[in-house]
Design a protein around this motif. Structure first.
Motif, PDB file in Angstrom:
ATOM      1  N   GLN A 185      28.852 -26.615  25.125  1.00 23.17           N
ATOM      2  CA  GLN A 185      27.713 -26.854  26.011  1.00 23.17           C
ATOM      3  C   GLN A 185      28.180 -27.164  27.430  1.00 23.17           C
ATOM      4  O   GLN A 185      27.542 -26.754  28.403  1.00 23.17           O
ATOM      5  CB  GLN A 185      26.870 -28.017  25.478  1.00 23.17           C
ATOM      6  N   ALA A 186      29.286 -27.878  27.552  1.00 20.62           N
ATOM      7  CA  ALA A 186      29.764 -28.286  28.873  1.00 20.62           C
ATOM      8  C   ALA A 186      30.222 -27.099  29.721  1.00 20.62           C
ATOM      9  O   ALA A 186      30.274 -27.194  30.961  1.00 20.62           O
ATOM     10  CB  ALA A 186      30.909 -29.285  28.724  1.00 20.62           C
ATOM     11  N   TRP A 211      34.981 -22.509  20.393  1.00 21.76           N
ATOM     12  CA  TRP A 211      35.111 -23.820  21.021  1.00 21.76           C
ATOM     13  C   TRP A 211      35.374 -24.889  19.975  1.00 21.76           C
ATOM     14  O   TRP A 211      34.878 -24.810  18.849  1.00 21.76           O
ATOM     15  CB  TRP A 211      33.839 -24.137  21.815  1.00 21.76           C
ATOM     16  N   SER A 252      34.368 -27.916  19.811  1.00 17.11           N
ATOM     17  CA  SER A 252      33.231 -28.773  19.472  1.00 17.11           C
ATOM     18  C   SER A 252      31.981 -28.244  20.162  1.00 17.11           C
ATOM     19  O   SER A 252      32.050 -27.454  21.111  1.00 17.11           O
ATOM     20  CB  SER A 252      33.488 -30.214  19.927  1.00 17.11           C
ATOM     21  N   GLU A 253      30.835 -28.705  19.701  1.00 20.15           N
ATOM     22  CA  GLU A 253      29.579 -28.313  20.335  1.00 20.15           C
ATOM     23  C   GLU A 253      29.517 -28.844  21.771  1.00 20.15           C
ATOM     24  O   GLU A 253      29.007 -28.184  22.679  1.00 20.15           O
ATOM     25  CB  GLU A 253      28.399 -28.822  19.528  1.00 20.15           C
ATOM     26  N   ASP A 254      30.057 -30.041  21.986  1.00 16.45           N
ATOM     27  CA  ASP A 254      30.033 -30.640  23.323  1.00 16.45           C
ATOM     28  C   ASP A 254      30.808 -29.799  24.331  1.00 16.45           C
ATOM     29  O   ASP A 254      30.347 -29.577  25.461  1.00 16.45           O
ATOM     30  CB  ASP A 254      30.600 -32.061  23.286  1.00 16.45           C
ATOM     31  N   THR A 255      32.009 -29.350  23.950  1.00 16.52           N
ATOM     32  CA  THR A 255      32.793 -28.545  24.892  1.00 16.52           C
ATOM     33  C   THR A 255      32.128 -27.200  25.145  1.00 16.52           C
ATOM     34  O   THR A 255      32.183 -26.677  26.262  1.00 16.52           O
ATOM     35  CB  THR A 255      34.232 -28.336  24.388  1.00 16.52           C
TER      36      THR A 255
END
Length: 209
Positions: free
Chosen positions: A63-64, A56, A58-61
C-alpha cells in the motif's frame, strides 16, 4: 506475502517495446522500493494483453508504494500502446510451490474463479493444496504453481507454470478435468482461463505450500 497485478490491453506490435522498458527501467525502480520481492510479466503476443505482477513482503509495504508505482505504470501503458486503460488489483498470496525456476520460453495457465463468499475462498485454498497441486505437479514440464486470493470480493486466481508452450498445451485435458471438479465442489464460477508466455520472471516469493 501480497501481490499487485496490472492488466494492460496493449498493441501486439508494442509488446517487445514494453518488455524492454520493464527490464531496463521499471524492474530496477520497483525492486529498489522497500518490501518489493520481485516482478514478472506475462504476455499474449497475439492479442497484446499483458499481465504484470509485483510481489511485496506485506500489505503495508504494498500500500505504501501505490503512489510511487503509478507513474511507472503510466509509462508501461504508453510503451505497450494501450488505448483502453488498465486494471489494477491487489491479492494475498495463499499458496506457492516451485519445482524449479522457469526457463526461457516458459508459459503459464491462469484460472480466474469467483464465488462471492469468504467460505469459498477458504475452501479453494484447501482444495488447491490437497487436490490441485498434487495433480499438476505430476504433469510433464511443470515448473511452479501459485494461488492468489481476494477475500473481500471472493475471487481467486491459480497459476501453473510450465517449461514451454507445448507443455501447457499437452496439459489442457488433464487441467480441464481438475478445473471442472474444483468448480463443481466449490460452487464457484470460472471467470476466465488464459495461457500466456512468461516473458519476464523475477518473482522471489518463498515456498508457501
Amino acid at each position: 506475502m501480497y501481490i499487485r497485478t496490472t492488466e494492460i490491453q496493449g498493441d501486439p506490435a508494442n509488446v517487445d517495446d514494453g518488455l524492454q522498458l520493464i527490464r531496463e527501467e521499471i524492474f530496477p525502480a520497483v525492486t529498489a522500493m522497500e518490501g518489493c520481492v520481485g516482478m514478472s510479466m506475462l504476455v499474449d503476443r497475439e492479442t497484446g494483453r499483458c499481465l504484470t505482477t509485483t510481489a511485496w513482503s506485506s500489505e503495508d509495504t504494498m500500500q505504501a508504494t501505490a503512489a510511487a508505482v503509478r507513474p511507472l505504470r503510466d509509462r508501461a501503458e504508453r510503451a505497450l500502446g494501450s488505448t483502453s486503460g488498465r486494471y489494477v488489483h491487489q491479492w494475498e498470496v495463499a499458496v506457492v510451490h516451485r519445482e524449479h525456476a522457469t526457463p526461457d520460453g516458459a508459459w503459464a495457465r491462469l484460472t480466474w474463479l469467483s464465488g462471492g463468499t469468504l467460505s469459498m475462498v477458504d475452501d479453494a485454498i484447501d482444495m488447491y493444496r490437497m487436490v490441485v497441486l498434487p495433480q499438476i505437479q505430476e504433469l510433464d514440464g511443470f515448473c511452479s504453481a501459485s494461488l492468489m486470493i481476494d477475500r473481500e470480493t471472493g475471487r481467486v486466481v491459480g497459476t501453473a507454470a510450465f517449461d514451454s508452450r507445448e507443455a501447457v498445451e499437452a496439459s489442457r485435458e488433464v487441467s480441464t478435468g481438475i478445473r471442472e471438479r474444483v468448480v463443481r465442489e466449490l460452487g464457484a464460477t470460472i471467470d476466465n482461463v488464459e495461457e500466456m508466455e512468461i516473458a519476464f520472471a523475477h518473482l522471489h516469493v518463498p515456498e508457501m505450500a
